[in-house]
Design an enzyme around this catalytic site. Structure first.
Site, short mmCIF file in Angstrom:
data_model
loop_
_atom_site.label_atom_id
_atom_site.label_comp_id
_atom_site.label_asym_id
_atom_site.label_seq_id
_atom_site.Cartn_x
_atom_site.Cartn_y
_atom_site.Cartn_z
N HIS A 182 0.84 -1.21 0.00
CA HIS A 182 0.00 0.00 0.00
C HIS A 182 0.87 1.26 0.00
O HIS A 182 0.42 2.32 0.41
CB HIS A 182 -0.95 0.04 1.20
CG HIS A 182 -1.68 -1.24 1.46
ND1 HIS A 182 -2.94 -1.49 0.96
CD2 HIS A 182 -1.30 -2.37 2.12
CE1 HIS A 182 -3.32 -2.71 1.33
NE2 HIS A 182 -2.34 -3.28 2.02
N SER A 303 16.16 21.66 -15.54
CA SER A 303 14.99 22.48 -15.83
C SER A 303 15.44 23.73 -16.58
O SER A 303 16.51 24.27 -16.32
CB SER A 303 14.32 22.88 -14.51
OG SER A 303 13.53 24.04 -14.69
N LYS A 309 17.10 22.05 -10.33
CA LYS A 309 16.38 20.80 -10.63
C LYS A 309 17.24 19.75 -11.31
O LYS A 309 18.10 20.04 -12.13
CB LYS A 309 15.17 21.09 -11.55
CG LYS A 309 14.03 21.82 -10.90
CD LYS A 309 13.41 21.11 -9.69
CE LYS A 309 12.65 19.88 -10.09
NZ LYS A 309 11.46 20.21 -10.89
N GLU A 316 10.02 8.90 -15.78
CA GLU A 316 8.68 9.43 -16.01
C GLU A 316 8.13 8.98 -17.36
O GLU A 316 6.95 8.63 -17.49
CB GLU A 316 8.70 10.95 -15.96
CG GLU A 316 8.98 11.51 -14.59
CD GLU A 316 9.19 13.01 -14.66
OE1 GLU A 316 8.23 13.75 -14.40
OE2 GLU A 316 10.32 13.44 -14.99
#
Ligand code: ARG
Length: 487
Positions: A182, A303, A309, A316
């Site tokens: 979970h 970024s 970043k 992703e």
């Protein structure tokens, strides 16, 4: 290039809806005898497949060579004609691989283009190439040849990723991290155990490809348009020439089925889904909040606006691209639904989803392998997270079980202690030490690094069974590897 035609460079001229000029092509269609007029520009623009099936050219050339040898064996062409056509096919191969092949506006698909060029080069003999053959069995043959090759490429990429997971598992030694259910911390597990969980799933993906291969490995050549031929062709001969395990048994089925493509697409989709799950974990692991892993600069992005970043774009997109691959599968299934026997032009729609899924899964496997191979595991962070006291709760309950306490009762005893600890009544370790039924011996289970060693059953997450598992995986990987490289 005429108005409204696809220019085969991936760009489309705007089709003027009011311009219904017919017969815009200078060249003849394959069916010009039956037709008075030529095809409309709108028809060609909508129905062409050259823009995507051109990648089948090597398979079309190979398939055509086998067909030509079959024609010669059946004495439908003589040796001079056979050699003229084979020579023209060699020339096509040279032009295709050298990028000098010139397409013309009437080349609606790769099969048309190659036959047209063979006829230009071999003249009268070239006109005999299509004897007893239809583009229906021809294109089905080409896709099967292509699939056999590309599925092996995927298998090798799977093995590549499995090898990375295995190498990193060996390197991880007894490093542990929290295991989750979970997405809540559950029990500590070895990092090797976690990595190999994905390795075994990828092994099943490879096994599925292997199973699918048996159904892909059937030659449809000789089925003709749908019913076979009056000519003395031998499908078994061309099947053997092409290295297929067998020839079709039913011509309608040979040109009128795509279940092997749907099956390959499912296999690819399952891989994509497995990659997306790995990707999601790495997205989490590389957050500041988890901090379990850091990506190599070569496998991360920055970024354009935020200087600090470092983004896990591979992970992703492994997650994101699974969506489109699922779409490739469901799109083809919807295309197949309700089609009567045998060939229907709808089947031309099998290629783009297949090619797209194959490309994306191949690229994804390579990118994730590189990303995982080069990443740094922050083992201190992993172990600190796994060493939270409550991770040993099950060990405490099992400690009581060994001393004769029914599990339901021991579960309640430890659960109450965890509740007290969370309410601020003391550390779990202290509460266990002070508890009349537990005490200092039991409290040693709460010490950092102890819990993971308690998982000793076969296939479990502790050091002892994981050592066995690593050897089992090494053996399995050798089997997957040898299948993936065999011809
Ligand atoms: N490009 C077509 C395909 O991929 C070739 C078959 C066309 N056959 C036909 N009878 N129109 O399916």
């Amino acid at each position: 290039m005429t108005t409204g035609m696809h220019n085969h460079n991936g760009q489309h001229d705007d089709l003027d809806a009011n311009n219904h000029d017919h017969n815009l092509l200078g060249e003849q269609t394959l069916w010009h005898g039956r037709f008075e007029g030529g095809p409309a520009a709108e028809l060609m623009a909508f129905t062409e497949s050259l823009s995507f099936d051109r990648r089948l050219w090597p398979d079309d050339v190979v398939g055509s060579r086998a067909h030509v040898r079959g024609l010669a064996k059946a004495l439908l062409i003589n040796e001079i004609e056979r050699d003229a056509i084979l020579g023209a096919l060699d020339q096509v191969e040279t032009e295709m691989s050298g990028g000098t092949f010139v397409y013309v506006a009437s080349d609606e698909d790769i099969h048309t283009a190659i036959e047209r060029r063979v006829t230009e080069l071999a003249g009268h003999a070239g006109g005999k190439l299509h004897t007893g053959r239809s583009r229906n069995d021809q294109s089905a043959t080409g896709v099967r040849l292509w699939l056999k090759r590309e599925l092996k490429v995927i298998a090798r990429r799977i093995v590549g990723l499995q090898q990375v997971l295995f190498d990193r598992s060996i390197e991880a030694g007894d490093t542990y991290l929290p295991g989750y259910t979970h997405l809540q911390r559950a029990q500590p597990v070895l990092l090797a155990h976690h990595l190999l969980a994905h390795g075994w799933a990828l092994g099943r993906d490879l096994d599925r490809i292997r199973d699918t291969m048996a159904r892909v490995d059937v030659s449809p050549l000789g089925a003709g348009a749908l019913a076979g031929s009056s000519l003395p062709l031998d499908p078994a001969f061309t099947a053997a020439e092409l290295g297929f395990a067998s020839a079709f048994r039913n011509s309608l089925d040979a040109v009128g089925s795509r279940d092997h493509i749907a099956e390959a697409l499912f296999d690819l989709t399952m891989i994509a889904i497995n990659l997306s799950r790995i990707g999601e974990e790495w997205v989490l692991w590389t957050t500041e909040e988890f901090g379990f892993a850091s990506l190599d600069d070569g496998y991360a992005t920055g970024s354009s606006m935020l200087p600090q970043k470092k983004n896990p774009d591979i992970a992703e997109l492994a997650r994101g691209k699974a969506g489109r691959v699922i779409g490739d599968l469901t799109g083809l299934l919807a295309t197949m639904k309700g089609l009567p026997l045998s060939y229907n032009r709808d089947y031309q729609e099998d290629k783009e989803p297949l090619f797209d899924a194959m490309d994306q899964v191949r690229l994804g496997l390579g990118a994730l392998a590189g990303m995982i191979a080069t990443a740094t595991f922050n083992t201190d962070r992993m172990q600190a997270a796994a060493d939270s006291e409550t991770g040993s709760a099950t060990d405490l309950a099992e400690w009581l079980v060994v001393r004769g306490v029914p599990f339901r009762e021991s579960h309640a005893i430890v659960g109450a202690l965890v509740r007290s600890a969370l309410a601020g009544e003391g550390s779990l370790r202290q509460l266990v030490t002070d508890h009349p039924r537990l005490g200092p011996d039991a409290a040693t289970l709460v010490s950092p690094g102890v819990s993971v060693t308690r998982r000793t059953t076969a296939g479990g997450a502790g050091p002892s069974p994981v050592r066995t598992q690593l050897e089992e995986f090494r053996t399995a990987l050798a089997g997957w590897t040898s299948w993936s490289v065999e011809e």
